[in-house]
Design a protein around this motif. Structure first.
Motif, PDB file in Angstrom:
ATOM      1  N   PRO A 118       0.826  -1.214   0.000  1.00  0.00           N
ATOM      2  CA  PRO A 118       0.000   0.000   0.000  1.00  0.00           C
ATOM      3  C   PRO A 118       0.856   1.258   0.000  1.00  0.00           C
ATOM      4  N   PRO A 119       0.321   2.351  -0.507  1.00  0.00           N
ATOM      5  CA  PRO A 119       1.064   3.629  -0.438  1.00  0.00           C
ATOM      6  C   PRO A 119       1.116   4.136   1.001  1.00  0.00           C
ATOM      7  N   ARG A 120       2.074   4.981   1.264  1.00  0.00           N
ATOM      8  CA  ARG A 120       2.221   5.533   2.614  1.00  0.00           C
ATOM      9  C   ARG A 120       1.206   6.660   2.811  1.00  0.00           C
ATOM     10  N   LEU A 121       0.220   6.395   3.649  1.00  0.00           N
ATOM     11  CA  LEU A 121      -0.822   7.376   3.940  1.00  0.00           C
ATOM     12  C   LEU A 121      -0.702   7.970   5.332  1.00  0.00           C
ATOM     13  N   LEU A 122       0.251   7.478   6.104  1.00  0.00           N
ATOM     14  CA  LEU A 122       0.404   7.987   7.462  1.00  0.00           C
ATOM     15  C   LEU A 122       0.757   9.471   7.424  1.00  0.00           C
ATOM     16  N   ASN A 123       0.188  10.225   8.364  1.00  0.00           N
ATOM     17  CA  ASN A 123       0.395  11.671   8.465  1.00  0.00           C
ATOM     18  C   ASN A 123      -0.197  12.439   7.285  1.00  0.00           C
ATOM     19  N   THR A 124      -1.217  11.874   6.679  1.00  0.00           N
ATOM     20  CA  THR A 124      -1.951  12.547   5.611  1.00  0.00           C
ATOM     21  C   THR A 124      -3.440  12.499   5.935  1.00  0.00           C
ATOM     22  N   GLY A 167      -5.713  11.275   4.221  1.00  0.00           N
ATOM     23  CA  GLY A 167      -6.271   9.989   3.813  1.00  0.00           C
ATOM     24  C   GLY A 167      -6.297   8.963   4.926  1.00  0.00           C
ATOM     25  N   SER A 168      -5.298   9.018   5.827  1.00  0.00           N
ATOM     26  CA  SER A 168      -5.272   8.074   6.942  1.00  0.00           C
ATOM     27  C   SER A 168      -6.351   8.363   7.961  1.00  0.00           C
ATOM     28  N   MET A 169      -7.024   9.505   7.857  1.00  0.00           N
ATOM     29  CA  MET A 169      -8.137   9.832   8.745  1.00  0.00           C
ATOM     30  C   MET A 169      -9.476   9.618   8.058  1.00  0.00           C
ATOM     31  N   VAL A 170      -9.555  10.002   6.787  1.00  0.00           N
ATOM     32  CA  VAL A 170     -10.828   9.913   6.072  1.00  0.00           C
ATOM     33  C   VAL A 170     -11.244   8.459   5.866  1.00  0.00           C
ATOM     34  N   LEU A 171     -10.293   7.600   5.512  1.00  0.00           N
ATOM     35  CA  LEU A 171     -10.642   6.200   5.237  1.00  0.00           C
ATOM     36  C   LEU A 171     -11.194   5.478   6.465  1.00  0.00           C
ATOM     37  N   PRO A 172     -10.539   5.560   7.639  1.00  0.00           N
ATOM     38  CA  PRO A 172     -11.158   4.915   8.818  1.00  0.00           C
ATOM     39  C   PRO A 172     -12.496   5.537   9.200  1.00  0.00           C
ATOM     40  N   PHE A 173     -12.626   6.869   9.091  1.00  0.00           N
ATOM     41  CA  PHE A 173     -13.900   7.505   9.391  1.00  0.00           C
ATOM     42  C   PHE A 173     -14.998   6.955   8.491  1.00  0.00           C
ATOM     43  N   SER A 174     -14.712   6.854   7.207  1.00  0.00           N
ATOM     44  CA  SER A 174     -15.723   6.374   6.260  1.00  0.00           C
ATOM     45  C   SER A 174     -16.134   4.944   6.566  1.00  0.00           C
ATOM     46  N   ALA A 175     -15.160   4.100   6.895  1.00  0.00           N
ATOM     47  CA  ALA A 175     -15.489   2.703   7.179  1.00  0.00           C
ATOM     48  C   ALA A 175     -16.294   2.558   8.469  1.00  0.00           C
ATOM     49  N   LEU A 176     -15.995   3.365   9.472  1.00  0.00           N
ATOM     50  CA  LEU A 176     -16.672   3.237  10.761  1.00  0.00           C
ATOM     51  C   LEU A 176     -18.112   3.742  10.710  1.00  0.00           C
ATOM     52  N   TYR A 187     -11.623  12.150  17.430  1.00  0.00           N
ATOM     53  CA  TYR A 187     -10.227  12.481  17.728  1.00  0.00           C
ATOM     54  C   TYR A 187      -9.348  11.240  17.829  1.00  0.00           C
ATOM     55  N   PHE A 188      -9.930  10.088  18.063  1.00  0.00           N
ATOM     56  CA  PHE A 188      -9.143   8.889  18.358  1.00  0.00           C
ATOM     57  C   PHE A 188      -8.190   8.562  17.208  1.00  0.00           C
ATOM     58  N   PHE A 189      -8.741   8.380  15.998  1.00  0.00           N
ATOM     59  CA  PHE A 189      -7.898   7.987  14.867  1.00  0.00           C
ATOM     60  C   PHE A 189      -6.975   9.119  14.431  1.00  0.00           C
ATOM     61  N   SER A 190      -7.483  10.338  14.455  1.00  0.00           N
ATOM     62  CA  SER A 190      -6.649  11.450  13.990  1.00  0.00           C
ATOM     63  C   SER A 190      -5.453  11.683  14.895  1.00  0.00           C
ATOM     64  N   SER A 191      -5.589  11.390  16.191  1.00  0.00           N
ATOM     65  CA  SER A 191      -4.461  11.558  17.099  1.00  0.00           C
ATOM     66  C   SER A 191      -3.405  10.478  16.908  1.00  0.00           C
ATOM     67  N   ILE A 192      -3.801   9.337  16.369  1.00  0.00           N
ATOM     68  CA  ILE A 192      -2.858   8.236  16.164  1.00  0.00           C
ATOM     69  C   ILE A 192      -2.231   8.284  14.782  1.00  0.00           C
ATOM     70  N   MET A 193      -3.023   8.652  13.782  1.00  0.00           N
ATOM     71  CA  MET A 193      -2.521   8.661  12.407  1.00  0.00           C
ATOM     72  C   MET A 193      -1.672   9.892  12.100  1.00  0.00           C
ATOM     73  N   ALA A 194      -1.738  10.924  12.936  1.00  0.00           N
ATOM     74  CA  ALA A 194      -0.907  12.110  12.756  1.00  0.00           C
ATOM     75  C   ALA A 194       0.188  12.084  13.805  1.00  0.00           C
ATOM     76  N   THR A 195       1.318  11.463  13.464  1.00  0.00           N
ATOM     77  CA  THR A 195       2.382  11.240  14.445  1.00  0.00           C
ATOM     78  C   THR A 195       3.520  12.237  14.326  1.00  0.00           C
ATOM     79  N   SER A 196       3.678  12.899  13.209  1.00  0.00           N
ATOM     80  CA  SER A 196       4.790  13.825  13.023  1.00  0.00           C
ATOM     81  C   SER A 196       4.347  15.250  13.311  1.00  0.00           C
TER      82      SER A 196
END
Length: 333
Positions: free
Chosen positions: A185-191, A193-202, A264-273
């Motif tokens: 997979p492409p690197r989506l961490l800290n973008t 996309g790493s927040m929108v995709l989990p939000f959409s699935a949940l 806030y849960f996923f966004s705090s984890i997927m935004a690490t930098s």
């Protein structure tokens, strides 16, 4: 006409027994009691926290930790403690300072952009799925719908580790219980996309369930008439079925928007930098007033009030749609 014996029996009954007999004879008293009990519960659990935020926001920072918020009052020579907290001073400047100390408007814009993007994706996919489940008949439809709804019962923490590994893009995705790679997979961490995709699935299962209920109630004759005029199934969905199901679509959109806006849960984890902090949502902005050594409670309270205003306005504007959307599918005509 009551006899002396009946009067003596009624007077010997306890207050609970007398109230029970009165409730049986007049059920409206029970409904009124339940209504007032629900109102008190709502006021305590919903409005009091908001009132407490207002008290903290307008209290000067130097008075927050000094003394009690419950003042002592003298009424007719009797001294007692006031049951509600009151501000220890008045300083509305905190509502201005929240934007001066931190670019809080950018955090609000981030939450708004994430919520709008997720809502559009969820509505598009859920509309297609709702059409399939609501208007088409195929084997295993109920079992597949049950599987989709089961996703919403899993806690978000259960998806953190696999999603983090997938969005990191360091290793290929393999077939479960095997070592056979499928793709990297492409690197989506800290973008975003790493927040929108989990939000959409949940938040997708609830929207699919709501739209399936509404789309299934549209008469087949309306869709058939559109198909006779040359419209495809997809055209009938977006031109006929969705406009007629406007309350359900609005309900799914508003519920998804509110849930993502407050997430806030996923966004705090997927935004690490540190660079990814520019995508942090509104809760990240509220927590920015707390450092390792200091916590500005008045600014956090003021930011919470400012941040919740868009959602309050949205609910006030769309409340009729929300109520009709949640109740229209309750009866099958």
């Amino acid at each position: 006409m009551a006899t002396p014996t009946d009067t003596q029996e009624q007077s010997s009954d306890g207050p609970l027994q007398r109230w029970t007999q009165s409730a049986i004879q007049n059920p409206d008293k029970v409904y009124q009691a339940l209504f007032y009990a629900a109102m008190v519960f709502f006021l305590v659990t919903t409005l009091f926290p908001f009132y407490w935020l207002v008290v903290l926001a307008v209290t000067p920072e130097g008075n927050l930790l000094s003394g009690s918020f419950l003042p002592t009052v003298n009424l007719f020579g009797v001294s007692g403690t006031f049951p509600l907290p009151v501000p220890k001073g008045f300083n509305p400047g905190a509502f201005v300072t929240v934007f001066e100390q931190v670019p809080f408007h950018l955090y609000m814009l981030n939450s708004f952009a994430l919520a709008v993007t997720t809502t559009v994706i969820v509505l598009f996919v859920a509309s297609l799925a709702g059409y399939v489940f609501g208007r088409l008949r195929f084997p295993g439809r109920a079992l597949l719908m049950l599987g989709i709804l089961a996703i919403s019962y899993f806690p978000p923490a259960a998806f953190v580790i696999p999603l983090f590994q997938a969005f990191a893009g360091n290793a290929p995705i393999t077939i479960p219980f095997t070592s056979i790679p499928l793709f990297t997979p492409p690197r989506l961490l800290n973008t975003p996309g790493s927040m929108v995709l989990p939000f959409s699935a949940l938040f997708m299962p609830l929207s699919i369930f709501i739209l399936t209920t509404f789309y299934g109630q549209i008469p087949d004759g309306l869709e058939d008439a559109a198909r006779v005029e040359g419209t495809t199934r997809l055209g009938a969905l977006f031109r006929v079925i969705m406009p007629l199901s406007a309350p359900g679509v609005a309900t799914a959109a508003v519920l998804t928007f509110i849930a993502v806006y407050n997430e806030y849960f996923f966004s705090s984890i997927m935004a690490t930098s540190p660079e990814a902090a520019k995508w942090s949502p509104i809760v990240g902005g509220i927590l920015s007033y707390q450092t390792q050594y200091t916590t500005q409670f008045n600014l956090m309270a003021a930011a919470s009030i400012v941040g919740v205003l868009p959602v309050v306005i949205l609910v006030i504007v769309a409340q009729e749609r929300i109520v009709s959307g949640l109740t229209s599918g309750a009866l099958k005509e």
